[in-house]
Write an enzyme that holds these catalytic residues in place. Structure first.
Site, PDB file in Angstrom:
ATOM      1  CB  SER A   1      17.118 -36.210 -23.126  1.00 42.96           C
ATOM      2  OG  SER A   1      18.242 -36.678 -23.841  1.00 42.96           O
TER       3      SER A   1
ATOM      4  CD  GLU B   1      12.424 -39.293 -28.883  1.00 45.49           C
ATOM      5  OE1 GLU B   1      13.451 -39.230 -28.366  1.00 45.49           O
ATOM      6  OE2 GLU B   1      11.385 -39.151 -28.458  1.00 45.49           O
TER       7      GLU B   1
ATOM      8  CG  HIS C   1      16.012 -36.793 -28.405  1.00 49.32           C
ATOM      9  ND1 HIS C   1      15.496 -37.804 -27.492  1.00 49.32           N
ATOM     10  CD2 HIS C   1      16.711 -36.076 -27.561  1.00 49.32           C
ATOM     11  CE1 HIS C   1      16.383 -37.713 -26.390  1.00 49.32           C
ATOM     12  NE2 HIS C   1      17.166 -36.718 -26.519  1.00 49.32           N
TER      13      HIS C   1
END
Length: 289
Positions: free
Chosen positions: A161, A223, A261
């Site tokens: 991330s 995602e 995610h």
């Protein structure tokens, strides 16, 4: 810089601990405090020293990666995973993620496109990636190398991330810092202008000189439909960087089925072990050729 001994909880004698690990506190030269998690292999080091994998967001991933390493490195001839020192770079918090990561992992102050977070609160301070990379290179890595016999040619950096964004920044800013870079679900959209500028400068550099680095970018299948367009950003970057294999940059992409995610993190952590070892072995074979 302050390097303290192992932390102990004197209030709880039943607290679970992971064998072969320790925790350290470091205050950087710029007075930022980090909680460092370390796992050392229980076997003698190779003549060149242990490989090392540095994991960002150590509070959230250290336990997962240490157990995965412990199980798989017991039979490297079958798994392809060799014993390595694991270093989790975290923060003095009991939460899996600290707001301090926003400063360390982002490139430019005030570039996040939204004025506030989805919950309406203000974003933490940003723009400290250059300082954070200097801390890793000039303070943390030398300390690890002095404390444990490590191999400078077999070093990897993992982030997910915002951490994935920082991994890309580290590659573009200082490609020789690590042999292997693993960027999971990189939040390119939060620093799009800055990271694309760094990428362009990096690609221009590759036109003039060769490097020796491997990059894995991984995302979860779900995602691809994320409102941030995070999956598409990652795939486009893979497409651009894949053109430079003849300049010493080897790029790989992996998409984990049915993962989002957050849920992609455990399988990506697991994959990072074998991928790092594969790149180190290839580097050795290239030197022998």
């Amino acid at each position: 810089m302050v390097w303290e001994g192992m932390l102990k909880d004197e209030k709880s004698s039943s607290m679970y601990t992971i064998t072969g690990t320790e925790q350290q506190q470091i205050v950087s030269g710029l007075n930022r405090e980090y909680h460092i998690f370390i796992s050392k292999p229980n076997v003698e080091p190779p003549a060149t020293g242990y490989p090392v994998i540095y994991y960002l967001d150590g509070n959230s991933v250290f336990g997962t990666v240490v157990e995965a390493m412990r199980i798989q490195s017991a039979k490297p001839e079958k798994t392809g995973v060799v014993p390595a020192v694991i270093v989790g770079i975290g923060y003095p918090t009991d939460s899996p993620f600290s707001p301090a990561r926003f400063y360390d992992y982002t490139i430019t102050r005030g570039e996040i496109p939204m004025r506030s977070k989805p919950d309406g609160t203000a974003w933490p301070d940003q723009g400290g990636a250059e300082e954070f990379l200097s801390f890793i290179e000039e303070e943390l890595k030398p300390k690890i190398h002095r404390t444990y016999p490590t191999d400078p040619s077999k070093q990897a950096l993992f982030g997910h991330s915002l951490g994935g964004l920082f991994v890309l920044y580290a590659l573009f800013a200082k490609p020789a810092a690590f042999r292997t870079y693993i960027a999971g679900s990189p939040s390119i959209h939060l620093n799009e202008r800055s990271i694309l500028e760094k990428e362009t400068m990096f690609r221009n550099q590759l036109e003039k000189q060769t490097i020796c680095a491997d990059l894995l970018i991984g995302i979860g299948e779900l995602e691809n439909n994320h409102k941030s367009n995070i999956g598409n950003y990652a795939k486009k970057m893979v497409g651009r960087l894949s053109n430079y294999e003849n300049r010493g940059l080897k790029v790989n992409f992996i998409e984990f089925a049915e993962e989002g995610h957050s849920s992609v993190l455990p399988p990506l952590v697991n994959r990072s072990l074998r991928y790092s070892c594969e790149t180190w072995n290839r580097s050795f074979q290239d030197r022998q050729a």
